[in-house]
Design a protein around this motif. Structure first.
Motif, PDB file in Angstrom:
ATOM      1  N   GLU A 142       1.034  -0.953  -0.005  1.00  0.00           N
ATOM      2  CA  GLU A 142       0.609  -0.609  -0.425  1.00  0.00           C
ATOM      3  C   GLU A 142       0.743   1.319   0.386  1.00  0.00           C
ATOM      4  O   GLU A 142       0.286   1.983  -0.138  1.00  0.00           O
ATOM      5  CB  GLU A 142      -1.218  -0.248   1.386  1.00  0.00           C
ATOM      6  N   ILE A 143       2.002   0.967  -0.300  1.00  0.00           N
ATOM      7  CA  ILE A 143       3.066   2.885  -0.452  1.00  0.00           C
ATOM      8  C   ILE A 143       2.800   3.282  -1.531  1.00  0.00           C
ATOM      9  O   ILE A 143       2.148   2.999  -2.400  1.00  0.00           O
ATOM     10  CB  ILE A 143       4.362   1.595   0.077  1.00  0.00           C
ATOM     11  N   THR A 144       2.406   4.610  -1.321  1.00  0.00           N
ATOM     12  CA  THR A 144       2.259   5.214  -1.826  1.00  0.00           C
ATOM     13  C   THR A 144       3.349   6.277  -2.301  1.00  0.00           C
ATOM     14  O   THR A 144       3.831   7.285  -0.773  1.00  0.00           O
ATOM     15  CB  THR A 144       1.154   6.526  -1.967  1.00  0.00           C
ATOM     16  N   VAL A 145       3.550   6.741  -3.701  1.00  0.00           N
ATOM     17  CA  VAL A 145       4.513   7.516  -3.571  1.00  0.00           C
ATOM     18  C   VAL A 145       3.928   8.846  -4.200  1.00  0.00           C
ATOM     19  O   VAL A 145       2.671   9.132  -5.166  1.00  0.00           O
ATOM     20  CB  VAL A 145       5.460   7.946  -4.856  1.00  0.00           C
ATOM     21  N   GLU A 146       3.705  10.335  -3.533  1.00  0.00           N
ATOM     22  CA  GLU A 146       2.934  11.385  -3.420  1.00  0.00           C
ATOM     23  C   GLU A 146       3.606  13.198  -3.678  1.00  0.00           C
ATOM     24  O   GLU A 146       4.759  13.171  -3.174  1.00  0.00           O
ATOM     25  CB  GLU A 146       1.993  11.627  -2.123  1.00  0.00           C
ATOM     26  N   GLN A 147       3.277  13.747  -4.513  1.00  0.00           N
ATOM     27  CA  GLN A 147       3.457  15.301  -3.787  1.00  0.00           C
ATOM     28  C   GLN A 147       4.724  15.118  -4.250  1.00  0.00           C
ATOM     29  O   GLN A 147       5.836  16.599  -3.801  1.00  0.00           O
ATOM     30  CB  GLN A 147       3.460  15.693  -2.691  1.00  0.00           C
ATOM     31  N   THR A 148       5.153  14.279  -5.970  1.00  0.00           N
ATOM     32  CA  THR A 148       6.513  15.439  -6.153  1.00  0.00           C
ATOM     33  C   THR A 148       6.183  16.000  -6.675  1.00  0.00           C
ATOM     34  O   THR A 148       5.314  16.892  -7.662  1.00  0.00           O
ATOM     35  CB  THR A 148       6.836  13.848  -7.486  1.00  0.00           C
ATOM     36  N   CYS A 149       7.526  16.993  -6.512  1.00  0.00           N
ATOM     37  CA  CYS A 149       6.960  18.581  -6.842  1.00  0.00           C
ATOM     38  C   CYS A 149       9.176  19.601  -7.245  1.00  0.00           C
ATOM     39  O   CYS A 149       9.515  19.068  -6.339  1.00  0.00           O
ATOM     40  CB  CYS A 149       5.961  19.398  -6.304  1.00  0.00           C
ATOM     41  N   LEU A 150       8.640  20.433  -7.667  1.00  0.00           N
ATOM     42  CA  LEU A 150       9.833  20.876  -7.880  1.00  0.00           C
ATOM     43  C   LEU A 150       9.722  21.925  -6.250  1.00  0.00           C
ATOM     44  O   LEU A 150       8.822  23.016  -6.529  1.00  0.00           O
ATOM     45  CB  LEU A 150      10.041  21.660  -8.552  1.00  0.00           C
ATOM     46  N   ILE A 151      10.555  22.426  -5.627  1.00  0.00           N
ATOM     47  CA  ILE A 151      10.593  22.985  -4.201  1.00  0.00           C
ATOM     48  C   ILE A 151      11.482  24.709  -4.746  1.00  0.00           C
ATOM     49  O   ILE A 151      11.179  25.500  -4.651  1.00  0.00           O
ATOM     50  CB  ILE A 151      11.613  22.494  -3.187  1.00  0.00           C
ATOM     51  N   ARG A 152      12.692  24.651  -5.724  1.00  0.00           N
ATOM     52  CA  ARG A 152      13.155  25.628  -5.938  1.00  0.00           C
ATOM     53  C   ARG A 152      14.671  25.747  -6.942  1.00  0.00           C
ATOM     54  O   ARG A 152      14.395  24.913  -7.541  1.00  0.00           O
ATOM     55  CB  ARG A 152      14.009  26.512  -4.969  1.00  0.00           C
ATOM     56  N   LYS A 153      14.459  26.777  -6.964  1.00  0.00           N
ATOM     57  CA  LYS A 153      15.171  26.802  -8.592  1.00  0.00           C
ATOM     58  C   LYS A 153      15.998  27.856  -8.711  1.00  0.00           C
ATOM     59  O   LYS A 153      15.408  28.746  -9.055  1.00  0.00           O
ATOM     60  CB  LYS A 153      14.776  25.835  -9.969  1.00  0.00           C
ATOM     61  N   THR A 154      17.249  28.198  -9.520  1.00  0.00           N
ATOM     62  CA  THR A 154      18.239  29.224  -9.219  1.00  0.00           C
ATOM     63  C   THR A 154      18.655  29.124 -11.192  1.00  0.00           C
ATOM     64  O   THR A 154      19.094  28.190 -11.419  1.00  0.00           O
ATOM     65  CB  THR A 154      18.904  29.064  -8.215  1.00  0.00           C
ATOM     66  N   GLY A 155      18.659  30.808 -11.826  1.00  0.00           N
ATOM     67  CA  GLY A 155      19.279  30.186 -12.642  1.00  0.00           C
ATOM     68  C   GLY A 155      18.839  30.454 -14.104  1.00  0.00           C
ATOM     69  O   GLY A 155      17.529  30.021 -13.865  1.00  0.00           O
ATOM     70  N   GLY A 156      19.069  30.907 -14.893  1.00  0.00           N
ATOM     71  CA  GLY A 156      19.037  30.861 -16.078  1.00  0.00           C
ATOM     72  C   GLY A 156      17.306  31.828 -16.572  1.00  0.00           C
ATOM     73  O   GLY A 156      17.969  33.255 -15.102  1.00  0.00           O
ATOM     74  N   LYS A 157      16.820  32.473 -17.293  1.00  0.00           N
ATOM     75  CA  LYS A 157      16.239  33.520 -18.149  1.00  0.00           C
ATOM     76  C   LYS A 157      14.970  33.430 -17.581  1.00  0.00           C
ATOM     77  O   LYS A 157      15.102  34.829 -17.078  1.00  0.00           O
ATOM     78  CB  LYS A 157      16.131  33.499 -19.276  1.00  0.00           C
ATOM     79  N   SER A 158      14.319  32.402 -16.806  1.00  0.00           N
ATOM     80  CA  SER A 158      12.876  32.880 -16.031  1.00  0.00           C
ATOM     81  C   SER A 158      13.432  33.677 -14.345  1.00  0.00           C
ATOM     82  O   SER A 158      12.070  33.260 -14.317  1.00  0.00           O
ATOM     83  CB  SER A 158      12.393  31.944 -16.622  1.00  0.00           C
ATOM     84  N   GLY A 159      15.005  33.141 -13.797  1.00  0.00           N
ATOM     85  CA  GLY A 159      15.340  33.173 -13.261  1.00  0.00           C
ATOM     86  C   GLY A 159      14.820  32.839 -11.668  1.00  0.00           C
ATOM     87  O   GLY A 159      14.704  31.232 -11.992  1.00  0.00           O
ATOM     88  N   ASP A 160      14.844  32.440 -10.727  1.00  0.00           N
ATOM     89  CA  ASP A 160      14.907  32.261  -9.715  1.00  0.00           C
ATOM     90  C   ASP A 160      13.528  32.277  -9.312  1.00  0.00           C
ATOM     91  O   ASP A 160      12.212  32.551  -9.538  1.00  0.00           O
ATOM     92  CB  ASP A 160      14.922  32.661  -7.996  1.00  0.00           C
ATOM     93  N   PHE A 161      12.975  30.732  -8.732  1.00  0.00           N
ATOM     94  CA  PHE A 161      12.129  30.608  -8.230  1.00  0.00           C
ATOM     95  C   PHE A 161      11.865  29.502  -6.685  1.00  0.00           C
ATOM     96  O   PHE A 161      12.800  28.422  -6.589  1.00  0.00           O
ATOM     97  CB  PHE A 161      11.405  28.512  -9.122  1.00  0.00           C
ATOM     98  N   ILE A 162      10.677  29.994  -6.032  1.00  0.00           N
ATOM     99  CA  ILE A 162      11.021  28.858  -5.177  1.00  0.00           C
ATOM    100  C   ILE A 162       9.068  28.681  -4.963  1.00  0.00           C
ATOM    101  O   ILE A 162       8.536  29.786  -4.746  1.00  0.00           O
ATOM    102  CB  ILE A 162      11.055  29.694  -3.593  1.00  0.00           C
ATOM    103  N   ARG A 163       8.729  27.656  -4.582  1.00  0.00           N
ATOM    104  CA  ARG A 163       7.739  27.291  -4.099  1.00  0.00           C
ATOM    105  C   ARG A 163       7.299  27.298  -3.011  1.00  0.00           C
ATOM    106  O   ARG A 163       7.290  28.164  -1.797  1.00  0.00           O
ATOM    107  CB  ARG A 163       7.335  25.340  -4.237  1.00  0.00           C
ATOM    108  N   LYS A 164       6.126  28.258  -3.220  1.00  0.00           N
ATOM    109  CA  LYS A 164       5.156  28.649  -1.637  1.00  0.00           C
ATOM    110  C   LYS A 164       4.895  28.530  -0.730  1.00  0.00           C
ATOM    111  O   LYS A 164       5.047  26.692  -1.012  1.00  0.00           O
ATOM    112  CB  LYS A 164       3.821  29.533  -2.132  1.00  0.00           C
ATOM    113  N   GLY A 165       5.455  28.160   0.408  1.00  0.00           N
ATOM    114  CA  GLY A 165       5.972  27.799   1.749  1.00  0.00           C
ATOM    115  C   GLY A 165       6.594  27.138   2.393  1.00  0.00           C
ATOM    116  O   GLY A 165       7.240  26.475   2.688  1.00  0.00           O
ATOM    117  N   GLU A 166       7.752  27.155   1.673  1.00  0.00           N
ATOM    118  CA  GLU A 166       8.964  26.871   1.631  1.00  0.00           C
ATOM    119  C   GLU A 166      10.300  27.772   1.962  1.00  0.00           C
ATOM    120  O   GLU A 166       9.747  29.178   1.719  1.00  0.00           O
ATOM    121  CB  GLU A 166       9.685  26.429   0.445  1.00  0.00           C
TER     122      GLU A 166
END
Length: 159
Positions: free
Chosen positions: A135-159
């Protein structure tokens, strides 16, 4: 609505041309949660699984997966990885949290490599524990943050 970069003028998939982009330092962190019975997590913690050290095997699987991302995801560019690190923690008595941090100096980012690393590490945990907990489940796979590049930095809300 933003134009999708992986679609050509005929509406078909294409690999984006990154030849004109500058090389920059890029870092991405992704996370996945693996939910299981408390007894299963306890056995992982104690190193008491028949197939061996679950976290050690998942660590290596995640690193290998990050390195193979461009072979698994059709539109990903093969890029030189400068570092891949996976960390494990627990939430409560039944959730294993896996985080991967991936670094490069390249013309494109490493979000997909980080997401692939945590996904494969989580599936490895499932594979090594499925005999005692189907019954193991894999859940909530997501990007937390990223830096660099043209689109700039990203930080997931709540992190």
């Amino acid at each position: 609505m933003e134009k999708l970069t992986h679609i050509n003028e005929q509406g078909r998939a294409k690999m984006v041309d990154v030849s004109g982009k500058p090389v920059t330092r890029r870092v991405a962190v992704a996370r996945a949660r693996v939910c299981m019975k408390p007894e299963t997590l306890s056995r992982i913690r104690q190193g008491n699984m028949e197939k061996g050290d679950v976290l050690a095997v998942a660590q290596v699987a995640g690193i290998m997966a990050a390195k193979k991302t461009s072979e698994l995801i059709p539109m990903c560019h093969p890029i030189p990885l400068r570092g891949v690190d996976l960390r494990f923690s627990e939430e409560g008595d039944s959730t294993l949290v896996i985080e991967a941090e991936v670094k490069t100096d390249s013309v494109t980012g490493v979000e997909m490599e980080a997401l692939t690393a945590v996904s494969v590490a989580a599936l490895t945990v499932y594979d090594m524990c499925k005999a005692i907990d189907k019954e193991i489940t894999v859940e909530q796979t997501c990007l937390i943050r990223k830096t660099g590049g043209k689109s700039g930095d990203f930080i997931r809300k709540g992190e």
